[in-house]
Design an enzyme around this catalytic site. Structure first.
Site, PDB file in Angstrom:
ATOM      1  N   SER A  26      -2.803 -10.576  26.371  1.00  0.00           N
ATOM      2  CA  SER A  26      -3.693 -11.669  27.323  1.00  0.00           C
ATOM      3  C   SER A  26      -4.701 -11.353  27.371  1.00  0.00           C
ATOM      4  O   SER A  26      -4.979  -9.771  27.286  1.00  0.00           O
ATOM      5  CB  SER A  26      -3.276 -11.752  27.946  1.00  0.00           C
ATOM      6  OG  SER A  26      -3.107 -12.650  29.527  1.00  0.00           O
ATOM      7  N   TYR A  31      -1.152  -9.045  37.009  1.00  0.00           N
ATOM      8  CA  TYR A  31      -1.364  -9.782  35.615  1.00  0.00           C
ATOM      9  C   TYR A  31      -1.604  -9.047  34.817  1.00  0.00           C
ATOM     10  O   TYR A  31      -2.189  -9.064  33.737  1.00  0.00           O
ATOM     11  CB  TYR A  31      -0.889 -11.044  35.192  1.00  0.00           C
ATOM     12  CG  TYR A  31      -0.349 -11.980  34.239  1.00  0.00           C
ATOM     13  CD1 TYR A  31       0.773 -11.694  33.733  1.00  0.00           C
ATOM     14  CD2 TYR A  31      -1.785 -12.414  33.732  1.00  0.00           C
ATOM     15  CE1 TYR A  31       0.262 -12.259  32.297  1.00  0.00           C
ATOM     16  CE2 TYR A  31      -2.123 -12.770  32.597  1.00  0.00           C
ATOM     17  CZ  TYR A  31      -0.348 -13.071  31.813  1.00  0.00           C
ATOM     18  OH  TYR A  31      -0.578 -13.038  30.679  1.00  0.00           O
TER      19      TYR A  31
END
Length: 276
Positions: A155, A169
């Site tokens: 990501s 995350y």
């Protein structure tokens, strides 16, 4: 060890929805046989039937929860197949399964944090570690041929120096990207490609809250583009790819901003959130 007598085969994790489902569709259209991995068996079976009807794709359904040791062992055992037992060896592993729990770190459930690390980091390492030795041995035995390797769905959040509300995350995705780049350098001399794909916002179940926040359409990259760019980069042997011109530009800007400015801005945002 034999791979050339088998159809090109990809194993896709998190294949039941979102980016993983899109990978499965595109790979089926390109003539790959598929091993579909996710927790929800019924969704996988429905997808497998559709891909077989539409593209004539050979499919295997492998229900497994990759957030658990048992699920990882199930998928890893399939990835170690080298063609000698009748099962097609895996030409491409797409490590797509993941979860994106957010929140202030001190307020997050420690069990949820552990589960996110298990799925986003440990499972990625274990599955790649199962398939890459087989692929390297195949390349040595078979010589140059069809592409072999791994795509890790990371990501762009992992490139943020500071990310209040998404600290675990972002850190996990940063790990996946940096680790993928290093492993890509290790496997490239063997003719095996490892690519990390770094999407920005994509319309999936994981980003439903973001979609409802009123962000403009420009903020989202279509799943089709993410998959197309990822497969193109992997086939070319590139270590990373950022899908979408807007996010490639943003990535360049992120790299040019001093970390001290990032920390100061993030600190102001965090204080504002705490006082609201």
């Amino acid at each position: 060890m034999s791979g050339t007598s088998h159809p090109r085969t990809a194993l896709v994790t998190g294949a039941s929805t979102g980016i993983g489902e899109r990978f499965a569709r595109d790979l089926a259209e390109r003539g790959y046989a598929l091993v579909l991995v996710a927790r929800r068996a019924e969704l996988l079976k429905g997808l497998a039937e559709e891909l077989a009807d539409r593209y004539g794709a050979r499919t295997e359904v492998l229900p497994a929860d990759l957030g658990t040791p048992e699920g990882v062992r199930t998928a890893a055992e399939r990835l170690r197949a080298d063609g000698t037992d009748g099962r097609a060896p895996i030409d491409l592993l797409v490590n797509n399964a993941g979860r994106g729990d957010g929140g202030v770190f001190t307020e997050q459930d420690p069990d949820d944090v552990d589960a996110m690390i298990d799925l986003n980091v440990r499972a990625v390492l274990r599955l790649a570690g199962a398939v890459l030795p087989v692929q390297i041995a195949r390349r040595a035995a078979e010589g140059p041929g069809r592409p072999l390797g791994v795509i890790n769905v990371s990501s762009l959040a992992g490139e943020l120096p500071v990310n209040p509300g998404g600290s675990v995350y972002s850190a996990a995705k940063s790990f996946v990207t940096r680790w993928s780049e290093s492993v890509a350098a290790e496997t490239a001399p063997h003719g095996v490609h490892v690519t990390a794909v770094l999407p920005g916002f994509v319309r999936t179940d994981m980003t439903r809250g973001v979609q409802e926040s009123g962000l403009p359409d420009l903020a989202f990259v279509p799943k089709e583009q993410v998959v197309r760019d990822a497969l193109r980069a992997w086939a070319a042997g590139r270590g990373t790819v950022v899908p979408g011109a807007q996010y490639r530009a943003a990535d360049g800007l992120l790299r040019g901003i001093p970390r001290t400015l990032y920390r100061a801005a993030a600190g102001r945002l965090a204080r504002r959130g705490a006082s609201s």
